[in-house]
Enzyme design. Structure first.
Site, PDB file in Angstrom:
ATOM      1  N   ASP A   9       0.859  -1.187   0.000  1.00 55.64           N
ATOM      2  CA  ASP A   9       0.000   0.000   0.000  1.00 55.64           C
ATOM      3  C   ASP A   9       0.895   1.237   0.000  1.00 55.64           C
ATOM      4  O   ASP A   9       1.710   1.419   0.901  1.00 55.64           O
ATOM      5  CB  ASP A   9      -0.875  -0.049   1.273  1.00 55.64           C
ATOM      6  N   GLU A 106      -2.708   0.062  -4.288  1.00 59.06           N
ATOM      7  CA  GLU A 106      -2.604  -1.153  -3.481  1.00 59.06           C
ATOM      8  C   GLU A 106      -2.568  -2.391  -4.374  1.00 59.06           C
ATOM      9  O   GLU A 106      -3.205  -2.409  -5.424  1.00 59.06           O
ATOM     10  CB  GLU A 106      -3.820  -1.289  -2.540  1.00 59.06           C
TER      11      GLU A 106
HETATM   12 MG    MG Z   1      -2.501   3.911   0.252  1.00 58.43          MG
END
Ligand code: MG
Length: 402
Positions: A9, A106
């Site tokens: 992420d 992500e």
């Molecule tokens: Mg993020």
């Protein structure tokens, strides 16, 4: 075997990229928002410094400004975000061919099969984290676990620019004390129902009977029970490395068996148009054609032929199918016909027979593309490669079994 799944992420993705492109924005409370007037805009992303003022994603700008007078607002640059997303994915693909993007910033990676080449799962996680930082100039949080759900949870609770692992021997201590809303896939409506049943933490879910959850949330309840107990076995889907399509076919079984050449011609004409359309959609050309014929006793025969030039033209497909049909020893009425485009290629006009003349293939192909575009713009019924309205009437779709 234990699976090794990463969830990566990008930290404050949009805000981080804006700061990378304009270093003078570093170190100040900043949000990305599509509207500058401060009245209607909402927070799309925020910097670490803005988080100190408790500014939340999707919050209206005017509210955020109340808490932070000096808040800097910048316009989003989606082209840049997309570019960074593609660059990150190129790095991910150098460690595994199983990469499932979840959003622009992500992705899940299955690195189970990568450890022999690239080191332990933790080493791989750290190498990727460092490469993104060095090569893209932004940081990521990496979650490592034995399934997708826990890998995502691990990255959610990781500090920026770090790797966090949830293992089989510690997931109960880490995951179960969390509020149920922390796990992906449990929406507000489910949270409400679970709270009403006295279920507040992920551990509460784990300790509730599976059947009980099924009563509260239906099959979704069983799924989340499996997930909190570490039994999620969903795969990391590999969108990029799809199996190449090997062939494209359309076939029809008839309610009334076919007995005339005229009917056969008409059916191949229709099937060829459908196959041609699919080829155009997939940006492919056939280097060969195969037909299958079943008689009323369900005896099947197939014939195939390599084309002189690859083509997506319905006229080429139809005429080749009819040539092939000449090989069929026709003594019983026909129950089923299929036309299959084989040996597909992404290239156009591949010459497969080097003795062949280049005839009017190009013209035929252009006609199909023109019809394809017209149908896409005005509907499939607006324009057809004509055959005979009379036969359309007699052998149209309604004569086919569904
Ligand atoms: Mg993020």
């Amino acid at each position: 075997m234990n699976r090794q799944i990463l969830h990566i992420d990008m930290n404050n993705c949009f805000a981080s990229i804006e700061m990378k492109l304009r270093p003078e924005l570093r170190g100040i409370p900043l949000v990305v928002s599509a509207s500058h007037d401060g009245r209607h805009g909402i927070v799309l992303a925020k910097s670490e410094e803005a988080k100190i003022f408790n500014i939340k994603t999707a919050e209206p700008i005017w509210m955020a400004k109340k808490r932070c007078k000096d808040l800097k607002i910048v316009e989003p640059h989606y082209d840049e975000y997309k570019k960074h997303s593609i660059w990150a994915r190129e790095i991910y693909y150098s460690y595994t061919n199983q990469v499932e993007p979840f959003s622009l910033d992500e992705a899940w990676l299955d690195i189970t099969g990568s450890t022999k080449l690239f080191g332990t799962p933790l080493e791989i996680a750290n190498t990727i984290r460092q490469r993104i930082k060095d090569e893209l100039g932004i940081t990521v949080s990496v979650g490592l676990s034995f399934n997708k759900i826990f890998a995502k949870l691990a990255s959610d609770i990781a500090r920026p620019d770090s790797v966090n692992e949830i293992r089989k021997d510690n997931f109960k201590q880490i995951v179960w004390p969390m509020k149920i809303s922390n796990m992906m896939g449990i929406g507000q409506a489910s949270v409400k129902k679970l709270n009403e049943a006295g279920i507040f933490s992920l551990g509460d879910i784990a300790k509730t009977k599976r059947e009980e959850l099924e009563k509260i949330l239906g099959s979704h309840g069983e799924k989340i029970w499996d997930q909190v107990n570490g039994l999620d076995n969903s795969e990391v889907k590999d969108f990029h490395h799809l199996d190449p399509i090997k062939s494209i076919s359309h076939g029809r079984t008839f309610i009334e068996n076919l007995d005339s050449k005229e009917e056969i011609r008409y059916v191949f004409h229709r099937l060829a148009q459908k196959v041609s359309r699919r080829l155009i959609e997939e940006n492919l050309e056939a280097m060969g054609v195969q037909i299958s014929v079943k008689d009323k006793d369900l005896k099947q025969e197939s014939f195939q032929k390599i084309l002189d030039y690859s083509s997506f033209s319905s006229i080429v497909l139809r005429d080749t199918a009819l040539d092939l049909f000449e090989n069929y020893k026709w003594d019983k009425s026909i129950r089923f016909l299929e036309l299959r485009a084989i040996n597909l290629t992404k290239d156009s006009n591949v010459q497969t027979n080097f003795l062949a003349d280049f005839k009017d293939e190009d013209k035929k192909s252009k006609l199909d593309k023109a019809i394809f575009n017209l149908q896409n713009n005005f509907g499939k019924d607006m324009v057809k490669l004509g055959y005979s309205p009379d036969l359309d009437e007699r052998y149209g779709d309604e004569k086919f079994e569904r």
